[in-house]
Design a protein around this motif. Structure first.
Motif, PDB file in Angstrom:
ATOM      1  N   ILE A 189       0.828  -1.208   0.000  1.00  0.00           N
ATOM      2  CA  ILE A 189       0.000   0.000   0.000  1.00  0.00           C
ATOM      3  C   ILE A 189       0.863   1.258   0.000  1.00  0.00           C
ATOM      4  N   LEU A 190       0.537   2.203  -0.889  1.00  0.00           N
ATOM      5  CA  LEU A 190       1.137   3.533  -0.902  1.00  0.00           C
ATOM      6  C   LEU A 190       0.013   4.558  -0.941  1.00  0.00           C
ATOM      7  N   THR A 191       0.237   5.698  -0.284  1.00  0.00           N
ATOM      8  CA  THR A 191      -0.769   6.762  -0.271  1.00  0.00           C
ATOM      9  C   THR A 191      -0.087   8.093  -0.566  1.00  0.00           C
ATOM     10  N   PRO A 192       0.032   8.481  -1.848  1.00  0.00           N
ATOM     11  CA  PRO A 192       0.708   9.744  -2.187  1.00  0.00           C
ATOM     12  C   PRO A 192      -0.062  10.978  -1.723  1.00  0.00           C
ATOM     13  N   TYR A 193      -1.382  10.863  -1.673  1.00  0.00           N
ATOM     14  CA  TYR A 193      -2.238  11.942  -1.157  1.00  0.00           C
ATOM     15  C   TYR A 193      -3.630  11.387  -0.928  1.00  0.00           C
ATOM     16  N   GLN A 194      -4.433  12.080  -0.139  1.00  0.00           N
ATOM     17  CA  GLN A 194      -5.835  11.724   0.070  1.00  0.00           C
ATOM     18  C   GLN A 194      -6.675  12.967  -0.150  1.00  0.00           C
ATOM     19  N   ALA A 195      -7.583  12.898  -1.106  1.00  0.00           N
ATOM     20  CA  ALA A 195      -8.412  14.066  -1.418  1.00  0.00           C
ATOM     21  C   ALA A 195      -9.691  13.621  -2.096  1.00  0.00           C
ATOM     22  N   LEU A 196     -10.722  14.421  -1.931  1.00  0.00           N
ATOM     23  CA  LEU A 196     -11.919  14.232  -2.749  1.00  0.00           C
ATOM     24  C   LEU A 196     -11.558  14.671  -4.159  1.00  0.00           C
ATOM     25  N   SER A 197     -11.945  13.888  -5.150  1.00  0.00           N
ATOM     26  CA  SER A 197     -11.396  14.101  -6.487  1.00  0.00           C
ATOM     27  C   SER A 197     -11.815  15.421  -7.110  1.00  0.00           C
ATOM     28  N   GLU A 198     -12.918  16.008  -6.658  1.00  0.00           N
ATOM     29  CA  GLU A 198     -13.308  17.305  -7.213  1.00  0.00           C
ATOM     30  C   GLU A 198     -12.337  18.415  -6.816  1.00  0.00           C
ATOM     31  N   ASN A 199     -11.494  18.138  -5.818  1.00  0.00           N
ATOM     32  CA  ASN A 199     -10.562  19.157  -5.331  1.00  0.00           C
ATOM     33  C   ASN A 199      -9.145  19.002  -5.873  1.00  0.00           C
ATOM     34  N   ILE A 200      -8.888  18.016  -6.713  1.00  0.00           N
ATOM     35  CA  ILE A 200      -7.510  17.830  -7.171  1.00  0.00           C
ATOM     36  C   ILE A 200      -7.124  18.887  -8.208  1.00  0.00           C
ATOM     37  N   ASP A 201      -5.824  19.117  -8.320  1.00  0.00           N
ATOM     38  CA  ASP A 201      -5.306  20.011  -9.348  1.00  0.00           C
ATOM     39  C   ASP A 201      -4.039  19.370  -9.918  1.00  0.00           C
ATOM     40  N   CYS A 202      -3.289  20.113 -10.686  1.00  0.00           N
ATOM     41  CA  CYS A 202      -2.125  19.528 -11.355  1.00  0.00           C
ATOM     42  C   CYS A 202      -1.041  19.087 -10.379  1.00  0.00           C
ATOM     43  N   SER A 203      -1.034  19.642  -9.183  1.00  0.00           N
ATOM     44  CA  SER A 203      -0.052  19.199  -8.199  1.00  0.00           C
ATOM     45  C   SER A 203      -0.310  17.758  -7.772  1.00  0.00           C
ATOM     46  N   ASN A 204      -1.576  17.329  -7.768  1.00  0.00           N
ATOM     47  CA  ASN A 204      -1.894  15.945  -7.428  1.00  0.00           C
ATOM     48  C   ASN A 204      -1.389  14.980  -8.494  1.00  0.00           C
ATOM     49  N   PHE A 205      -1.459  15.394  -9.757  1.00  0.00           N
ATOM     50  CA  PHE A 205      -0.905  14.559 -10.820  1.00  0.00           C
ATOM     51  C   PHE A 205       0.587  14.330 -10.587  1.00  0.00           C
ATOM     52  N   ARG A 206       1.269  15.389 -10.171  1.00  0.00           N
ATOM     53  CA  ARG A 206       2.711  15.265  -9.937  1.00  0.00           C
ATOM     54  C   ARG A 206       3.003  14.350  -8.755  1.00  0.00           C
ATOM     55  N   LEU A 207       2.203  14.447  -7.700  1.00  0.00           N
ATOM     56  CA  LEU A 207       2.389  13.563  -6.548  1.00  0.00           C
ATOM     57  C   LEU A 207       2.191  12.108  -6.948  1.00  0.00           C
ATOM     58  N   LEU A 208       1.192  11.854  -7.783  1.00  0.00           N
ATOM     59  CA  LEU A 208       0.949  10.493  -8.248  1.00  0.00           C
ATOM     60  C   LEU A 208       2.118  10.019  -9.109  1.00  0.00           C
ATOM     61  N   ALA A 209       2.620  10.901  -9.972  1.00  0.00           N
ATOM     62  CA  ALA A 209       3.752  10.548 -10.826  1.00  0.00           C
ATOM     63  C   ALA A 209       4.989  10.222  -9.991  1.00  0.00           C
ATOM     64  N   GLU A 210       5.244  11.021  -8.960  1.00  0.00           N
ATOM     65  CA  GLU A 210       6.392  10.766  -8.089  1.00  0.00           C
ATOM     66  C   GLU A 210       6.243   9.423  -7.382  1.00  0.00           C
ATOM     67  N   CYS A 211       5.020   9.125  -6.955  1.00  0.00           N
ATOM     68  CA  CYS A 211       4.746   7.856  -6.275  1.00  0.00           C
ATOM     69  C   CYS A 211       5.011   6.683  -7.210  1.00  0.00           C
ATOM     70  N   LEU A 212       4.462   6.747  -8.418  1.00  0.00           N
ATOM     71  CA  LEU A 212       4.638   5.661  -9.377  1.00  0.00           C
ATOM     72  C   LEU A 212       6.096   5.551  -9.833  1.00  0.00           C
ATOM     73  N   GLY A 213       6.760   6.701  -9.922  1.00  0.00           N
ATOM     74  CA  GLY A 213       8.153   6.699 -10.334  1.00  0.00           C
ATOM     75  C   GLY A 213       9.093   6.136  -9.289  1.00  0.00           C
ATOM     76  N   SER A 214       8.626   6.029  -8.051  1.00  0.00           N
ATOM     77  CA  SER A 214       9.484   5.537  -6.972  1.00  0.00           C
ATOM     78  C   SER A 214       9.495   4.017  -6.875  1.00  0.00           C
ATOM     79  N   ILE A 215       8.624   3.342  -7.632  1.00  0.00           N
ATOM     80  CA  ILE A 215       8.534   1.894  -7.519  1.00  0.00           C
ATOM     81  C   ILE A 215       9.126   1.225  -8.758  1.00  0.00           C
ATOM     82  N   LYS A 216       9.430  -0.042  -8.624  1.00  0.00           N
ATOM     83  CA  LYS A 216       9.931  -0.840  -9.739  1.00  0.00           C
ATOM     84  C   LYS A 216       8.793  -1.737 -10.218  1.00  0.00           C
ATOM     85  N   PRO A 217       8.294  -1.510 -11.438  1.00  0.00           N
ATOM     86  CA  PRO A 217       7.147  -2.278 -11.927  1.00  0.00           C
ATOM     87  C   PRO A 217       7.359  -3.783 -11.910  1.00  0.00           C
ATOM     88  N   ASP A 218       8.617  -4.239 -12.093  1.00  0.00           N
ATOM     89  CA  ASP A 218       8.849  -5.681 -12.146  1.00  0.00           C
ATOM     90  C   ASP A 218       8.700  -6.350 -10.778  1.00  0.00           C
TER      91      ASP A 218
END
Length: 345
Positions: A50-79
């Motif tokens: 389990i990883l939790t890059p942020y917690q928000a109601l989706s109507e409140n997200i902005d481009c900074s949330n996309f970046r947080l998600l990208a950083e989270c996904l970029g920190s893991i090894k898909p294999d």
């Protein structure tokens, strides 16, 4: 089998108190508890991280949330994983799904976004179904790439391409793919591909693999997208783009038209042309053109191929934050990527 769960909030990760829904840090564990109860012995061989890059109601997200998600996904090894599940709110899942679809194109494992129309405790909620079939999709190895698992009321649980979702209709929590081009659906536990057979390579570009190779396409910066979105309506008046606007995404009526009577549209076109702000028309697919469509070429607007307008918004934003020139943006926006074009299979 190991599945990574990325929790970002939304209704599926929220609890209702005194009539209001708000994110709940304990909901990831509640969702897993409900899943294990339903899956029974099938859940025994599945391990969840389990990883939790942020917690928000989706109507409140902005481009900074996309970046947080990208950083989270970029920190893991898909294999390390057999698949990834991202929980999200329904209001803006179209945007985040498209974002994940673009930055993870060519990813060699299934990535599935899930959401819920009501909190998990509500008997009307489809949240557990959406999650259950996301796990089944990964467990059965039904496809690679980025998808969205969602069951509309009275319908089969469907798997949608991440970059083909369109916005909900007013007062409806049903989710659809542009032009009805979903990936497949579950009939019981049997997965049925929409065209009868699995699409070759899931239609994805194969020259890019993994997450980290494309994560550089999400640099830091403002939470503001730099995009002005325009919707047509009778008697509309155009507002001229502000100084921070880099591009305009102009929606159309269902027939691909906008109001083209002389006056404000020409003023808007003259202003954007003079300021070097490209205007992209979304929603005007192939077919017979109405007389009003002639204005697109006259005013120098760029007509996008048939695609999800919400995916086109994300694609345009990714171009802007990577400082692409206008000519580069025009080329990229008109080039099919990661299943964003409705006619590509």
């Amino acid at each position: 089998m190991v599945i990574l769960l990325v929790f970002t909030g939304g209704t599926i990760g929220s609890t209702e108190n005194s009539g209001f829904v708000s994110p709940d840090k304990g909901k990831p564990y509640k969702l897993l508890e409900l899943y294990r109860e339903r899956a029974g012995k099938d859940a025994a061989g599945i391990e969840f991280d389990i990883l939790t890059p942020y917690q928000a109601l989706s109507e409140n997200i902005d481009c900074s949330n996309f970046r947080l998600l990208a950083e989270c996904l970029g920190s893991i090894k898909p294999d390390m994983y057999d698949g990834i599940i991202i929980t999200h709110g329904t209001d803006t899942i179209q945007y985040t799904a498209a974002f994940a679809g673009y930055i993870m194109k060519g990813c060699g494992i299934p990535v599935v976004l899930v959401s819920a129309n009501y909190v998990l405790e509500d008997m009307r909620s489809n949240g557990l179904d959406n999650f259950y079939y996301a796990v089944e999709f990964i467990r059965q190895k039904n496809g690679k790439g980025v998808f969205v698992s969602y069951r509309n009321s009275g319908d089969f649980p469907r798997m949608h391409y991440a970059t083909r979702l369109i916005m909900h209709q007013a007062y409806s929590d049903s989710l659809y793919s542009v032009c009805g081009l979903y990936y497949g659906y579950f009939d019981g536990r049997k997965f049925v591909y929409r065209n009868g057979t699995e699409p070759v390579a899931n239609g994805m570009e194969e020259n890019i693999s993994g997450i980290n190779t494309v994560i550089a396409s999400v640099p830091g910066g403002s939470s503001f997208s730099g995009i002005m979105v325009v919707h047509p309506y009778p008697g509309m008046e155009y507002t001229m783009p502000g100084r921070n606007i880099r591009a305009v995404l102009h929606y159309t009526y269902h027939s691909g038209t906008i109001c083209s009577t002389p006056g404000v549209l020409k003023e808007f076109a003259d202003y954007t042309r003079a300021e070097g702000i490209p205007v992209f028309i979304t929603g005007a697919g192939a077919g017979a053109d109405y007389e009003s469509v002639k204005c697109y070429k006259e005013y120098g607007f760029y007509v996008l191929p048939a695609a999800s307008p919400e995916a086109m918004y994300i694609k345009l934003w990714l171009c802007i934050i990577n400082n692409k020139s206008t000519s580069e943006i025009v080329e990229i926006m008109q080039t099919p990527l990661a299943n964003d074009i409705a006619g590509s299979e």
